[in-house]
Design an enzyme around this catalytic site. Sequence first.
Site, short mmCIF file in Angstrom:
data_model
loop_
_atom_site.label_atom_id
_atom_site.label_comp_id
_atom_site.label_asym_id
_atom_site.label_seq_id
_atom_site.Cartn_x
_atom_site.Cartn_y
_atom_site.Cartn_z
N ILE A 116 -35.25 -13.19 38.77
CA ILE A 116 -34.16 -13.56 38.31
C ILE A 116 -33.21 -12.27 38.23
O ILE A 116 -33.43 -11.56 37.23
CB ILE A 116 -34.51 -14.03 37.25
N PRO A 117 -32.26 -12.11 39.07
CA PRO A 117 -31.37 -11.00 39.24
C PRO A 117 -30.35 -10.78 38.34
O PRO A 117 -29.19 -10.69 38.80
CB PRO A 117 -30.92 -11.40 40.79
N CYS A 118 -30.77 -10.21 37.26
CA CYS A 118 -29.85 -10.20 36.15
C CYS A 118 -29.19 -8.70 36.49
O CYS A 118 -28.00 -8.38 35.94
CB CYS A 118 -30.66 -9.98 34.70
N HIS A 119 -29.52 -7.89 37.38
CA HIS A 119 -28.97 -6.92 37.91
C HIS A 119 -27.67 -7.10 38.57
O HIS A 119 -26.96 -6.18 38.64
CB HIS A 119 -29.87 -5.85 38.78
N ARG A 120 -27.65 -8.35 38.82
CA ARG A 120 -26.29 -8.73 39.73
C ARG A 120 -25.21 -9.30 38.94
O ARG A 120 -23.82 -9.36 39.46
CB ARG A 120 -26.76 -9.71 40.96
#
Length: 280
Positions: free
Chosen positions: A245-249
Amino acid sequence: MNTSADQSYHFNVMRRAIDVIDAGGPGMSLETMAAEMGMSAAHFQRLFSTWAGVSPKRYQQYLTLGHAKALLSQRHTTLEAADAAGLSGTGRLHDLFLRWEAMSPGEFARQGANLTIYWGWFDSPFGPALVMGTDRGICGIGFAAEAGAKATMADLTARWPKAQFIEDAARLRPWAQTAFQAGASEAPPLYLIGAPFQIKVWEALLQIPSGHVTTYGQIAKAIGHPKAVRAVGTAVGRNPISLLIPCHRALRKSGGLGGYHWGLPVKRGILAWESARAEA
């Protein structure tokens, strides 16, 4: 194909290189960079090219703070258009074939009571990773490169205080290997454990293609709460399944990286790695 242990070693090299790049600036040559790392230029370039898919000098550009702003101004997509922006492409683990289900609000309110969560440590492209999962799928991934193993374990277990935790790396290994394998044709199942608002935010994050970014404000609009930017930021920070779940984006409106639960060096490394892989 490189093993995950190889990738973890490469990330440890990259972590050191971030400090070297920050200290030396964009004009630092490959030879100087390698010397600071205690390696020959050829060996250093080979390690980086294997891990990132591009040369160290090219990767250096992706590590700069200005790269986040460039992504936001040139390559980000609105969440409404994300499905048409490349989610049907091949080889994008974090955008394809994600099967997920969410715990019901009532189950979440019980704080994990009657829930068995298995856990194990694995090497990943971004350092040691703690993977947790139920019978339904991965429910947690935490990175220990900055926080340390003890703090990472305490962080994830505290999210579901009444659950039963059992160490069983063998059970989780197929999912973990798929999660950390670049170019895998499918992704492991996910089991989202969170409050309803958090799950809406995490679902929106799943719509951001690899190599792209968005803002907290755009996420707020996408879930129908345009004024809840701060609450969205909190939910992004509470995402228990890092990377998949790409919270880094998710970035600030200014293009700043904002915070990252597992440390900004890891966030910068992931964003740079995704951009490099997209180029490669």
